[in-house]
Design an enzyme around this catalytic site. Structure first.
Site, mmCIF file in Angstrom:
data_model
loop_
_atom_site.group_PDB
_atom_site.id
_atom_site.type_symbol
_atom_site.label_atom_id
_atom_site.label_comp_id
_atom_site.label_asym_id
_atom_site.label_seq_id
_atom_site.Cartn_x
_atom_site.Cartn_y
_atom_site.Cartn_z
ATOM 1 N N ARG A 83 0.859 -1.191 0.000
ATOM 2 C CA ARG A 83 0.000 0.000 0.000
ATOM 3 C C ARG A 83 0.887 1.230 0.000
ATOM 4 O O ARG A 83 1.763 1.386 0.833
ATOM 5 C CB ARG A 83 -0.907 -0.003 1.240
ATOM 6 C CG ARG A 83 -1.620 1.329 1.529
ATOM 7 C CD ARG A 83 -2.825 1.512 0.617
ATOM 8 N NE ARG A 83 -3.421 2.832 0.738
ATOM 9 C CZ ARG A 83 -4.488 3.118 1.469
ATOM 10 N NH1 ARG A 83 -5.088 2.189 2.175
ATOM 11 N NH2 ARG A 83 -4.978 4.340 1.481
ATOM 12 N N ARG A 92 -5.404 1.635 -4.689
ATOM 13 C CA ARG A 92 -4.580 0.993 -3.673
ATOM 14 C C ARG A 92 -4.628 -0.523 -3.794
ATOM 15 O O ARG A 92 -5.639 -1.077 -4.222
ATOM 16 C CB ARG A 92 -4.993 1.423 -2.279
ATOM 17 C CG ARG A 92 -6.419 1.050 -1.949
ATOM 18 C CD ARG A 92 -7.049 2.023 -1.029
ATOM 19 N NE ARG A 92 -7.577 3.129 -1.797
ATOM 20 C CZ ARG A 92 -8.607 3.867 -1.431
ATOM 21 N NH1 ARG A 92 -9.199 3.652 -0.301
ATOM 22 N NH2 ARG A 92 -9.039 4.832 -2.167
ATOM 23 N N ASP A 95 -6.782 -1.625 1.325
ATOM 24 C CA ASP A 95 -7.216 -0.588 2.254
ATOM 25 C C ASP A 95 -7.954 -1.306 3.377
ATOM 26 O O ASP A 95 -8.843 -2.111 3.111
ATOM 27 C CB ASP A 95 -8.143 0.398 1.542
ATOM 28 C CG ASP A 95 -8.583 1.545 2.429
ATOM 29 O OD1 ASP A 95 -7.743 2.058 3.190
ATOM 30 O OD2 ASP A 95 -9.764 1.926 2.377
ATOM 31 N N ASP A 97 -10.043 -0.413 6.712
ATOM 32 C CA ASP A 97 -10.683 0.620 7.531
ATOM 33 C C ASP A 97 -11.329 -0.018 8.752
ATOM 34 O O ASP A 97 -12.079 -0.992 8.624
ATOM 35 C CB ASP A 97 -11.775 1.354 6.746
ATOM 36 C CG ASP A 97 -11.220 2.312 5.706
ATOM 37 O OD1 ASP A 97 -10.057 2.736 5.844
ATOM 38 O OD2 ASP A 97 -11.955 2.624 4.758
#
Length: 160
Positions: A83, A92, A95, A97
């Site tokens: 990344r 990307r 990711d 989150d």
């Protein structure tokens, strides 16, 4: 142990391989147990739309790591999977989150809990509803939030 929900996405290279590698790395974290992984979903990019489609999943975990240590672990996984942060909401390899971290509510420069945009994103709510159908956000179920969104196509695709 604290119940944690994550959203993972990838739109560069072998997207599915990056997602699988990220889940495996999460399984290897100390004092953490992955308890559910959603189906795989494909969606158009959100926020910055001039890029390739994403593959997305959500995961449910139990961890005894603190939110800050858990965030650092997720960022290490992202770096290990190549990344690179060139631009906000840009393409990307992976990711990760943090959507929800137990009942934790915080807003720091590094981490906002719960995630500030999760109720605005079908690509988060659809896989999250799959693995946590009874989850309530501010007293409302995920279907309530999905009903408030403009149509965003979220296509379930098979894992290879």
């Amino acid at each position: 142990m604290t119940r944690v929900y994550l959203s993972l996405g990838s739109n560069i290279g072998d997207r599915e391989a990056y997602l699988s590698a990220a889940v495996e790395a999460l399984r290897q974290l100390e004092r953490t147990r992955v308890t559910a992984v959603s189906s795989l979903y494909e969606t158009a990019a959100w926020g910055k739309t001039d890029q390739d489609d994403f593959l997305n999943i959500c995961c449910e975990l139990d961890t005894s790591l603190s939110p800050q240590v858990f965030l650092q672990a997720c960022q290490t996984i992202e770096r290990d999977l190549d990344r690179v942060r060139h631009e906000h909401w840009g393409p990307r390899t992976i990711d990760i989150d943090i959507l929800i971290y137990g009942n934790e509510k915080q807003k720091t420069e590094e981490l906002t809990l719960p995630h500030p945009y999760m109720t605005e994103r079908s690509f988060v709510l659809v896989p999250l509803a799959e693995i946590a159908p009874n989850l309530l956000l501010d007293g409302k179920d995920l279907v309530f939030y999905l009903g408030k969104l403009e149509a965003q196509e979220v296509r379930k695709v098979p894992w290879k």
